[in-house]
Design an enzyme around this catalytic site. Structure first.
Site, mmCIF file in Angstrom:
data_model
loop_
_atom_site.group_PDB
_atom_site.id
_atom_site.type_symbol
_atom_site.label_atom_id
_atom_site.label_comp_id
_atom_site.label_asym_id
_atom_site.label_seq_id
_atom_site.Cartn_x
_atom_site.Cartn_y
_atom_site.Cartn_z
ATOM 1 N N GLU A 1 54.787 -26.165 -25.944
ATOM 2 C CA GLU A 1 55.259 -27.349 -25.215
ATOM 3 C C GLU A 1 56.184 -28.179 -26.081
ATOM 4 O OE1 GLU A 1 55.212 -31.582 -23.804
ATOM 5 O OE2 GLU A 1 54.603 -30.767 -25.734
ATOM 6 N N ASP B 1 47.500 -35.115 -29.376
ATOM 7 C CA ASP B 1 48.579 -34.541 -28.563
ATOM 8 C C ASP B 1 48.611 -33.050 -28.895
ATOM 9 O OD1 ASP B 1 50.881 -33.772 -27.269
ATOM 10 O OD2 ASP B 1 52.233 -34.889 -28.574
ATOM 11 N N HIS C 1 48.863 -28.485 -22.921
ATOM 12 C CA HIS C 1 49.380 -27.641 -24.010
ATOM 13 C C HIS C 1 48.463 -27.648 -25.225
ATOM 14 C CE1 HIS C 1 51.218 -30.675 -26.827
ATOM 15 N NE2 HIS C 1 51.424 -31.387 -25.732
ATOM 16 N N ASP D 1 48.386 -34.531 -20.386
ATOM 17 C CA ASP D 1 48.951 -34.686 -21.730
ATOM 18 C C ASP D 1 48.802 -36.149 -22.146
ATOM 19 O OD1 ASP D 1 50.405 -34.236 -24.090
ATOM 20 O OD2 ASP D 1 52.074 -33.248 -23.077
HETATM 21 CO CO CO Z 1 53.769 -33.931 -28.297
HETATM 22 ZN ZN ZN Z 2 51.973 -33.413 -25.713
#
Ligand code: CO
Ligand code: ZN
Length: 330
Positions: free
Chosen positions: A194, A164, A62, A217
């Protein structure tokens, strides 16, 4: 690759506003694959074609990052806000955020009897405006801001906002770059939304109808003082997901990842994430079901302005994905 990570994390890309990230990644991916396009929900899809009966594998990372959304502006020009994705009010104290146009805001809070009473409703963003009119010249209701923090590389460790999941995006890019020949048809999908419920991955998986899925991820670690117990540490290798709150990895995919890591001398660790999800959660529930697993990059301080990952782990994730995509599946 470090330059790409630096540029990726410093881009503005909150959930639903992933265009800058998509545009940046599209430029890099275009020469590496057969086709690159953006779909209706803002997913960026890069396709590496295989033969007519090749297995179709969807890889998903993502692009969006958590942020805050403006809900109200008061007469004195202070902004009220809510969260987009998992943001804790305690993480925001003393931090700066940046809007799409570069406007910087700082967080302030009302007088509180106890710090544990801190909630978004007791906080505000100060952009230095002295009236509603002055604030409205820069920021509107519904505008979204992201953490404002620079990339830092310290030894093997990267410290930055939005690792992230820009680090996952970087892993997919580097995988596409190092891949020699694959017997499969590969979809490198850089997904949208996401952080609010694995939304982009859901429609992308429906449209692509893959035979297998792998999400890439970050995941948490249990290696800091008095941490919640978790057998994942920074620097100990690629994390192969067993489960999180959104998915139980399919044994076909999980076992293939473990077998491939062992055969190639790639450091890995098994990941059981008790809370949190990934795009694998959406992909595996598509149509009549898609065997799906995940390769995770161990990260400390997820959803804070200073997330931390280890470049050795990043390299192990890339090597594992390259090896697994170059070999047979079925
Ligand atoms: Co996250
Ligand atoms: Zn993530």
């Amino acid at each position: 690759m470090q330059d790409i990570v630096k540029e990726l994390v410093e881009l503005y890309g909150p959930t639903g506003r992933e265009e800058q990230v998509a545009e940046y990644i599209a430029k890099i991916m275009r020469p590496l694959v057969d086709e690159v396009y953006t779909d209706a929900l803002g997913n960026l899809v890069a396709v590496k074609r295989g033969s007519a009966n090749a297995e179709k594998i969807m890889l998903a990372a993502h692009m969006d990052e958590v942020g805050v959304i403006i809900t109200d502006i008061d007469d004195n020009g202070f902004l009220r806000f809510s969260n987009i994705g998992g943001v804790s009010p305690f993480t925001l104290i003393g931090q700066r955020v940046r809007f799409a146009d570069g406007t910087i805001g700082v967080f302030g809070q009302e007088k509180l009897d106890q710090i544990k009473d801190l909630k978004f409703s007791k906080m505000f963003i100060d952009i230095g405006a002295s009236s509603r009119q002055e604030a409205e010249a820069k920021v509107s209701i519904g505008d979204v801001a992201v953490y404002h923090r620079e990339f830092t590389l310290q030894g093997q460790r990267v410290i930055a906002k939005s690792l992230d999941n820009r680090i996952g995006c970087a892993v997919l890019i580097e995988t596409a770059r190092r891949l020699q020949a694959s017997p499969h048809e590969l979809y490198f999908v850089f997904t949208s939304q996401e952080e609010v419920g694995l939304r982009g991955a859901r429609t992308a998986a429906y449209s692509l109808n893959p035979d297998y899925g792998i999400a890439v991820d970050v995941t948490g670690t249990g290696d800091t003082p008095e941490a919640h117990r978790m057998a994942v540490s920074l620097g100990k290798g690629a994390a192969i997901k067993v489960k999180d709150s959104s998915v139980i990895s399919h044994p076909i995919v999980k076992d293939l990842l473990v077998k491939t890591a062992k055969a190639n001398g790639i450091s890995y660790q098994m990941e059981v994430l008790e809370r949190g999800g990934t795009d694998a959660g959406s992909i595996h529930l598509t149509r009549s079901g898609v065997p799906t697993g995940a390769v995770s990059i161990p990260s400390r301080y997820i959803h804070s302005p200073s997330e931390m990952v280890d470049l050795g782990d990043v390299d192990n994730c890339v090597r594992l994905l390259v090896a697994v995509l170059e070999g047979p599946w079925a």
